[in-house]
Design an enzyme around this catalytic site. Structure first.
Site, PDB file in Angstrom:
ATOM      1  N   SER A 673       0.950  -1.279   0.010  1.00 52.31           N
ATOM      2  CA  SER A 673       0.246  -0.069   0.105  1.00 52.31           C
ATOM      3  C   SER A 673       0.967   1.344   0.024  1.00 52.31           C
ATOM      4  CB  SER A 673      -0.979  -0.095   1.352  1.00 52.31           C
ATOM      5  OG  SER A 673      -0.383   0.298   2.465  1.00 52.31           O
ATOM      6  N   LYS A 716      -6.228   4.126   9.012  1.00 52.28           N
ATOM      7  CA  LYS A 716      -5.118   5.089   8.494  1.00 52.28           C
ATOM      8  C   LYS A 716      -5.618   6.407   8.480  1.00 52.28           C
ATOM      9  CE  LYS A 716      -3.304   1.495   4.971  1.00 52.28           C
ATOM     10  NZ  LYS A 716      -3.206   1.171   3.805  1.00 52.28           N
TER      11      LYS A 716
END
Ligand code: ADP
Length: 768
Positions: A673, A716
């Protein structure tokens, strides 16, 4: 000079100077004394009881001459029995004593030297004993062979004396008489008498052994010995029979399952055939104690009305709506089916988000007992399943121990940190755990120590984990995963106000109103003193303030309440630890902020790229995993393939080395990611155009520059929010995750969904 130390009384054993002695202690005063000595300098005064049959003892009822000894080792052999090994240091006289907190005796003991005697006389006695010893050596199994050689080589009188006594296996009173002797020659003379009687005993023993061997086969011999033993018991007036009947009645009254009761009765019968000082006797005693302590047949009644249970569950926690809803359904099904084939719940999330506390709340809601066992670092199967009782110091495994502590057969049983199980050559704890959790097998769970099955099917197991990745697959298959995510600042403030503050106030002996936290202050604690997904650090800070308030109140009962404000916070908690700022404080060339998911919640990470004259080498540092390295290479290839579009001279790649570094070099990082973040930093380094410092991003990059979706978006986003990021670039395909995003995050962060790397660059790089 006298020293003071705890007193240990022995019923039928004498500790001697220079000799290592092992004995079991079962009485509370002795156990306390052992513990007290262990916490101090390890010294104890060991004395023989005047009367072996007395259960109680005190300094008045032991021989005043005993031995000062040092504890070498203590092992637990059952819940009430310790096996203690001591080395005798010197003989001593008990001169004074006092009772400590009605738990054990401290005594003052003074060294007791031998009266001066004629050295020649003592030497003469010493030689006399050695001569007797040489006569017995050839016939005595106790004093022959190596033992004889060892004793014969000793020159020092005192050492010889006690070594000899220790080898002879004398009745305690006769050993005590030798210990108490006024002079060394008296002591040696007594020892000589003992060696003499050893000669006649050994002769007799030989004769009996020869007879037994000759005339009896094994069965007859056992029968004979048992009859002998009975006769001896009778002679000694032991009233084992009463004891035995009482124990049998107690066992029968326990309501054990039939198979278990049969086994325990059998072992009890076996125990009574042994002498109480033998090691096997103690093993069986420990076993029977364990079996009696387990809550066989004890089941608590579940809360009658589901609505009452749900009310407790809701009252205990703020938010967590989905979790509460799922647990309510679970409880309803449990009620209707009686728990048949219910899946095991696994609460997954970062630390401090309330996993443990939800589980204990389930127990409270159901009115069940609650026990917890941490699996972190459990690597030995025996920790789960126990050791066979034939091993020294064997114990049941931790599952059975926890059931004992719960006191019922249907507690809520929390298995904490199931993702931290490890396995090695000691066996695989995961497969043992599988047997515990699997409804098809756990009605007959076998602990190696118990040797009989235990029904765990009514236990409500709940597990917790920080991350799903490391849970062994067969275990994961049997569990239903409930995810708990990190909290937003607003949620944390509410939790703190409603739950943490009252909890800490109470825990520190304060009353409501003694400490005042306003919302603003709580907000400052959250942003200035904690950086976490859950609220554990926050609870610790609140606790710290409450402790300080408690000190103040303990000093002056009518002290003014502690009112926290922005100005005085640092006097209670020290300097702010975190500033609410992005890591990068200004736009920089070659540095971009990425977002990562870890088992302890979301976090931001800065990716740095520098270029230098070279030969087109790529250097990747910062402990990057394979996937992350490949992702960096894909990013570089993509930028090379599109260099024209970004105004980069393509030949520069042959003459430039690229170094990609992800700081906090010691922390391992992996996953795809960070792809777009690396690409952004690389492009910035080549174009010499800075990256916006208030933008963070997450997304996988393909060789064609497409942006693929990632996981853990909420964590996140929370991490980005915690450090004050304004814009977060996310993959287009993650847009659906925004539905679940808390409003406060959506209000404060501008999410930019993208499907191509190109859009990422345009949003993140200034002036591209
Ligand atoms: P975990 O097991 O997830 O690491 P804990 O259950 O130990 O976390 O939670 C830490 C502390 O935070 C506990 O005191 C708990 O009661 C409190 N807490 C966590 N989440 C909530 C919540 N939603 N409502 C009230 N208290 C909470």
């Amino acid at each position: 000079m006298s020293d003071s130390m705890p007193l240990i009384a022995l019923k039928n054993n004498v500790a001697l100077p220079h000799i290592v002695t092992t004995f079991d202690v079962g009485r509370e005063k002795s156990r306390n004394a052992v513990q007290a000595a262990n916490m101090g300098n390890g010294l104890v005064f060991v004395a023989l009881q005047l009367n072996e049959d007395d259960e109680e003892f005190g300094p008045e009822t032991v021989h005043s001459t005993g031995c000062i000894a040092r504890i070498m080792d203590v092992t637990t052999i059952s819940s009430n029995n310790l096996r203690v090994t001591v080395t005798g240091l010197r003989r001593a006289e008990l001169v004074n004593y006092y009772f400590v907190g009605s738990s054990y005796y401290m005594v003052e003991a003074e060294e007791k030297p031998y009266t001066e005697d004629d050295p020649d006389m003592a030497e003469a006695y010493f030689r006399q004993v050695k001569t007797s010893l040489s006569k017995v050596a050839s016939i005595s199994p106790r004093l022959g062979g190596d033992t004889y050689r060892e004793l014969a080589a000793i020159r020092r009188h005192e050492y010889f004396l006690f070594k000899l006594v220790s080898k002879m296996d004398l009745p305690a009173e006769r050993g005590q008489a030798i210990l108490e002797a006024e002079s060394m020659q008296d002591a040696l003379s007594l020892a000589d008498d003992e060696v003499y009687s050893e000669i006649s005993i050994s002769q007799l023993e030989r004769k009996i052994a020869a007879n037994v061997k000759k005339s009896m086969d094994k069965n007859q011999r056992d029968y004979y010995l048992r009859e002998q033993l009975k006769a001896i018991h009778k002679e000694l007036g032991d009233d084992d029979e009463d004891d035995r009947e009482k124990l049998e009645a107690d066992i029968k009254a326990k309501g054990m399952p039939e198979e278990v009761e049969e086994k325990v009765l059998k072992e009890a019968a076996r125990m009574y055939r042994m002498t109480s000082s033998s090691a096997d006797y103690n093993v069986l005693r420990g076993y029977i104690d364990w079996m009696m302590d387990l809550p066989w047949g004890v089941y608590t009644e579940d809360t009658e009305k589901l609505s009452d249970a749900v009310e407790i569950l809701n009252g205990d926690h703020y938010g967590l709506e989905k979790i509460k809803e799922r647990i309510t359904e679970y409880l309803a099904v449990l009620k209707l089916t009686g728990g048949l084939n219910a899946p095991i719940l696994c609460l997954v999330g970062p630390p401090g988000v309330g996993k443990t506390s939800v589980a204990s709340s389930v127990a409270r809601a159901l009115g069940r007992k609650f026990v917890r066992m941490s699996l972190g670092g459990v690597r030995d199967e025996a920790e789960i399943r126990g050791h066979r009782k034939t091993y020294v110091g064997a114990m049941p495994g931790r599952i059975v121990t926890a059931i004992k502590n719960a006191g019922s057969m249907n507690p809520v049983f929390l298995l904490d940190e199931i993702d931290k199980l490890s396995s090695d050559i000691q066996g695989d704890p995961a497969s043992a755990l599988l047997e515990v959790l699997d409804p098809a097998q756990n009605c007959t769970f076998r602990d190696r120590y118990l040797e009989v099955p235990m029904d765990l099917s009514k236990v409500l197991f709940i597990t917790t984990a920080n991350s799903l990745d490391t849970i062994p697959a067969p275990l994961r298959d049997r569990m239903e995963i409930l995810s708990l995510e990190g909290y937003t600042e607003e949620e944390k403030t509410e939790i703190c106000k409603r739950y943490l503050v009252p909890k800490c106030v109470k825990r520190n002996g304060l009353e409501e109103g003694d400490v005042v936290f306003s919302d603003d202050v709580i907000g400052s604690i959250i942003t200035g003193y904690t950086l976490e997904a859950g609220v554990r650090g926050l609870e610790r800070q609140v606790d710290a303030v409450c402790r300080k308030a408690a000190v103040k109140k303990a000093d002056d009962k009518d002290a003014e309440p502690v009112v926290l404000s922005g100005d005085n916070l640092d006097t209670y908690l020290g300097k702010r630890k975190y500033e609410r700022d992005a890591y990068l404080t200004s736009d920089e060339v070659g540095a971009a902020t990425g977002l990562a998911w870890t088992s302890v919640g979301g976090t931001t990470l800065t990716i740095e790229v520098s270029t230098m004259a070279g030969k087109g080498n790529i250097l990747l540092t910062g402990k990057l995993g394979d996937v992350m390295q490949e992702s960096a290479k894909a990013a570089i290839s993509f930028i090379r393939s599109r260099s024209d579009d970004y105004g980069i001279d393509s030949s520069v790649f042959e003459t430039t080395d690229i170094h990609v570094h992800v700081p906090e070099g010691a922390t391992p990082k992996d996953g795809p990611s960070a792809g777009i973040t690396m690409a952004t930093a690389i492009l910035s380094a080549f174009t010499k155009k800075p990256v916006r410092h208030d933008v963070a991003m997450t997304g996988e990059i393909t060789l064609m520059g497409r942006v693929l979706p990632i996981g853990g978006l909420k964590e996140k986003a929370l991490a980005a929010y915690r450090i004050g990021i304004k814009d977060v670039i996310i993959p287009e395909d993650n847009k659906k995750d925004l539905d679940d995003m808390p409003e406060s995050i959506k209000d404060n962060i501008n999410f930019i969904p993208v499907s191509s790397a190109d859009t990422v660059f345009r949003n993140a790089i200034v002036g591209l």
